[in-house]
Design an enzyme around this catalytic site. Structure first.
Site, PDB file in Angstrom:
ATOM      1  N   GLU B  29       0.813  -1.329   0.069  1.00 14.67           N
ATOM      2  CA  GLU B  29       0.092   0.042   0.100  1.00 14.67           C
ATOM      3  C   GLU B  29       0.909   1.152  -0.078  1.00 14.67           C
ATOM      4  O   GLU B  29       1.710   1.352   0.828  1.00 14.67           O
ATOM      5  CB  GLU B  29      -1.139  -0.064   1.335  1.00 14.67           C
ATOM      6  N   LEU B  56      -6.516  -1.661  -0.719  1.00 10.97           N
ATOM      7  CA  LEU B  56      -6.294  -2.428   0.511  1.00 10.97           C
ATOM      8  C   LEU B  56      -7.297  -3.632   0.689  1.00 10.97           C
ATOM      9  O   LEU B  56      -8.396  -3.600   1.114  1.00 10.97           O
ATOM     10  CB  LEU B  56      -7.296  -1.162   1.588  1.00 10.97           C
ATOM     11  N   SER B  57      -6.308  -4.668   0.263  1.00 14.55           N
ATOM     12  CA  SER B  57      -6.815  -5.996  -0.034  1.00 14.55           C
ATOM     13  C   SER B  57      -6.155  -7.153   0.662  1.00 14.55           C
ATOM     14  O   SER B  57      -5.220  -7.629  -0.241  1.00 14.55           O
ATOM     15  CB  SER B  57      -7.418  -6.316  -1.335  1.00 14.55           C
ATOM     16  N   GLU B  58      -5.658  -6.756   2.024  1.00 16.43           N
ATOM     17  CA  GLU B  58      -4.303  -7.547   2.318  1.00 16.43           C
ATOM     18  C   GLU B  58      -4.411  -9.127   2.191  1.00 16.43           C
ATOM     19  O   GLU B  58      -3.378  -9.737   1.819  1.00 16.43           O
ATOM     20  CB  GLU B  58      -4.087  -7.287   3.864  1.00 16.43           C
ATOM     21  N   GLN B  80       1.982  -2.028   5.705  1.00 18.38           N
ATOM     22  CA  GLN B  80       2.342  -0.728   6.351  1.00 18.38           C
ATOM     23  C   GLN B  80       2.242  -0.780   7.836  1.00 18.38           C
ATOM     24  O   GLN B  80       2.719   0.115   8.384  1.00 18.38           O
ATOM     25  CB  GLN B  80       1.053   0.208   5.708  1.00 18.38           C
ATOM     26  N   PHE B  86      -1.855  -9.743  11.188  1.00 16.83           N
ATOM     27  CA  PHE B  86      -3.047 -10.631  11.623  1.00 16.83           C
ATOM     28  C   PHE B  86      -3.999 -10.985  10.718  1.00 16.83           C
ATOM     29  O   PHE B  86      -4.902 -12.104  10.648  1.00 16.83           O
ATOM     30  CB  PHE B  86      -3.723  -9.935  12.997  1.00 16.83           C
ATOM     31  N   HIS B 128      -1.803  -0.328  16.510  1.00 16.06           N
ATOM     32  CA  HIS B 128      -0.764  -0.077  15.625  1.00 16.06           C
ATOM     33  C   HIS B 128       0.563  -0.274  16.135  1.00 16.06           C
ATOM     34  O   HIS B 128       1.529  -0.169  15.693  1.00 16.06           O
ATOM     35  CB  HIS B 128      -0.724   1.276  15.048  1.00 16.06           C
TER      36      HIS B 128
END
Ligand code: TPP
Lengths: 327, 324
Positions: B29, B56-58, B80, B86, B128
């Site tokens: 990203e 944004l499609s991990e 990022q 996870f 984060h």
């Protein structure tokens, strides 16, 4: 029919018959205890892999599902090595490391059955994208059930494939059920609507008719090869058997006998078989009996892997993990 | 000698790997504009095909990379934030990691996952600030946590060249570390080899990632009273057990500082393994995050649940109390 259309009809029938009889022989081996862990039989759904794979070349790629024997066989894997895999033998496609739900044969473009619902689409998409980048373009077909269309990762994959115009064909085997859940109770909107939302051309196909599946897949493959990106096929099919063979022991009540009779009314074997000369059909049938007779014999005569090799291949680098006991 | 920052070292490793091998490409990203700085200049130099900005499609792009890897490429994914691990844990551990074994060796999955900014970012609060390297070591995915710029360069090069999936954790607290070095000496560092940063005779402190710098500082502070050896495993899986055994066999004492939660964290494994191998002169000790830590926002709270130099100094003092 011209000579070549006859050939195609025979070849489609041969694949449907191969898968059907493979599954029936595998069910016997489940009952005899030679296949442990059971299987997810694809009886009733054979026309889908048969039609899709007939539109692909040897170098093209497929990923399959937990109900994946048909995908592996239709793409050209050796039935004997496939049966050896199911029975956990060292001569199996994966040397007995994968079994029914993970059978793979990279030599014929089978990147593996994948037992996590909705997971393989992204892998097939990445592989097809990479082959384009590497200058050896191919088309990938990725199979999944109706249950998978509610998995977020598959929806993410539709987006990536459409954005990057990846030569992939998404093949939904809509057999009406995800284990015991009816598709109507699970899918809001429509199945093809999901693909259309990403601008992916989608069509609904009679999944009991191998020739219809082949025709639809050819169109999708041609689009992919011409740079048109992904396509989506919803193949309406029927699962004649249990979700998994554990159902033979635990009777789950979710389809009535009347419903089952309807489900089994349109048999892909009969539909494709009716297009053949009776004599030709009989020849194919006996040829398949020989192939599977040999497959079962080969599997049962093969060695089991040595337990000392249980973690072989865990790391391609050759790293050996620490054992579970001792210092 | 020129100075190299940790972040620049990662950037240099990526550029060198992409130059050396056409099949290496980067995806993630905001990697084209290099929001994390680690991919700075790569898009300009290598173009659209080799530096992919992903939606944004991990989960989707993590397995997309798995597919690209089994088809012959070497993807490097930049995550990022650590929490994205996870989200993509299943894709990495249940697919990428398992394919080599499950297919009986029919394929390799050379994907590198880089997390520039793992652990506390100071003030980024609960979602984060995780540092989940112990999870990956537990499942047996190759796991790397470099402490210095030279090691960041060398370990990332080795991770990309490795035929298996490798997760590279670059701790936030280490990203600003700078090192004087001759750029000509930058070279791959093999996975699974530890490094002794400071020799000592009384106690071995195993320190992971940014805590290597804390351990060296504590060792310097205590130098008048205790001789501390600082061992940096660099790779957590595979772990350099022989290197650490050799060190602790000399010092007879073991303290671990590890930014994992205490329960089932790396420190517990280090202590267990060394206790099996070496007769220790004193009970071992560990300094970790508490069990089940969630980093609270407010700065003092954030710091209070991370391992500190003071805690490490105390642990060392206790370990050496009964000197023979
Ligand atoms: C992500 C995930 N969720 C749940 C399961 C357990 N499971 C295996 S098959 C299955 C049903 C799948 O239904 P569908 O996708 O329609 O395929 P079908 O079995 O009908 O061929 C479930 C729930 C799984 N393997 N993976």
């Amino acid at each position: 029919m011209t000579a070549s259309t006859v050939d195609i009809a025979v070849s489609l029938y041969r694949t449907v018959r191969l898968i059907r009889r493979f599954e029936e022989r595998a069910l016997e081996l489940v009952r005899s205890g030679d296949i442990v862990g059971g299987i997810h039989p694809c009886i009733g759904q054979e026309a889908v892999p048969a039609g899709v794979c007939a539109a692909l070349g040897q170098d093209d790629l497929v990923t399959g599902t937990h109900r994946g024997h048909g995908h592996v066989l239709a793409k050209g894997a050796d039935p004997a090595r496939m049966m050896a895999e199911l029975t956990g033998r060292v001569t199996g496609l994966n040397k007995g490391r994968g079994g029914s739900m993970h059978a793979a044969d990279f030599g014929v473009g089978v990147l593996g059955a994948n037992a996590i619902v909705g997971a393989a689409g992204a892998i097939a998409t990445g592989a097809a994208w990479a082959r384009q980048r590497l200058g050896t373009p191919v088309v990938a077909a990725t199979f999944f059930g109706d249950g998978a269309v509610n998995e977020g990762m598959l929806l993410e994959t539709f987006n990536l494939a459409a954005l990057w115009r990846v030569p992939v064909v998404f093949v939904c085997e809509n057999n009406g059920w995800a284990t015991t859940m009816r598709v109507d109770d699970a899918v809001a909107g429509s199945i093809t609507g999901r693909a259309e939302a990403f601008g992916i051309p989608a069509s609904t196909v009679d999944g009991q008719d191998a020739a219809a599946v082949l025709a639809a897949t050819r169109e999708a493959v041609a689009r992919a090869r011409a740079g048109g990106g992904p396509s989506f096929l919803e193949c309406r099919t029927q699962r004649f058997e249990a979700h998994h063979t554990f159902e033979h022991a635990v009777r789950l009540r979710y389809r009535t006998d009347e419903e089952l009779a309807l489900i089994r009314a349109r048999d892909p074997l009969d539909i494709q078989g009716a297009r053949l000369d009776a004599a030709v059909r009989a020849d194919v049938d006996s040829e398949i009996e020989d192939v599977l007779g040999h497959a079962v014999e080969f599997a049962l005569a093969s060695e089991f892997p040595d337990p000392l090799t249980a973690l072989d291949h865990l790391y391609a680098s050759g790293l050996r993990p620490r054992p579970g006991s001792g210092v | 000698m020129p100075k190299l920052s940790y972040q620049k070292a990662l950037n240099r490793a990526l550029a060198d790997a992409m130059t050396a091998d056409e099949t290496v490409f980067v995806l993630g990203e905001d990697v084209r504009v290099a929001a994390s700085n680690v991919t700075a200049g790569l898009h300009k130099r290598f173009g659209d095909d080799r530096v992919l900005d992903t939606p944004l499609s991990e989960q989707g792009f993590t397995s997309f990379a798995t597919g690209a890897a089994i088809a012959g490429m070497r993807p490097v994914i930049e995550f990022q934030i650590p929490a994205l691990l996870f989200l993509s844990f299943e894709q990495i551990t249940n697919h990428a990691h398992k394919f080599s074994l499950m297919t009986g060796g029919q394929c390799t999955v050379p994907v590198t996952y880089v997390v520039p900014g793992s652990g506390s970012r100071t003030g980024w609060a609960g979602q984060h600030s995780d540092h989940p390297y112990s999870l990956f070591a537990h499942v047996g995915v190759k796991t790397v946590v470099p402490a210095t710029p030279a090691d960041a360069y060398g370990l990332l090069r080795s991770a990309i060249a490795d035929p298996d999936p490798v997760v590279v954790f670059a701790p936030s607290a280490a990203l600003g570390v700078r090192e004087d070095l001759d750029f000509g000496t930058l070279a791959p560092v093999s996975l699974g080899s530890g490094r002794i940063h400071r020799h000592g005779t009384d106690v071995t402190v195993v320190a992971v990632g940014h805590h290597v710098h804390d351990a060296v500082a504590v060792a310097d502070d205590l130098a008048d009273s205790v001789s501390v050896e600082v061992f940096d495993p660099r790779t957590l899986y595979p772990f350099d057990w022989d290197g650490l055994t050799e060190s602790v066999s000399r010092t007879g004492r073991l303290v671990v500082i590890d930014d994992s939660n205490r329960m089932c964290g790396l420190a517990g494994e280090v202590i267990a393994t060394i206790s099996e191998r070496v007769r220790l002169a004193a009970p071992p000790a560990r300094v970790t995050r508490p069990d089940g830590a969630v980093l609270p926002f407010s700065l003092e709270l954030d710091r209070s649940v991370q391992p500190s130099r003071a805690q490490l100094a105390d642990a060392v003092a206790i370990a050496v109390k009964e000197r023979p």
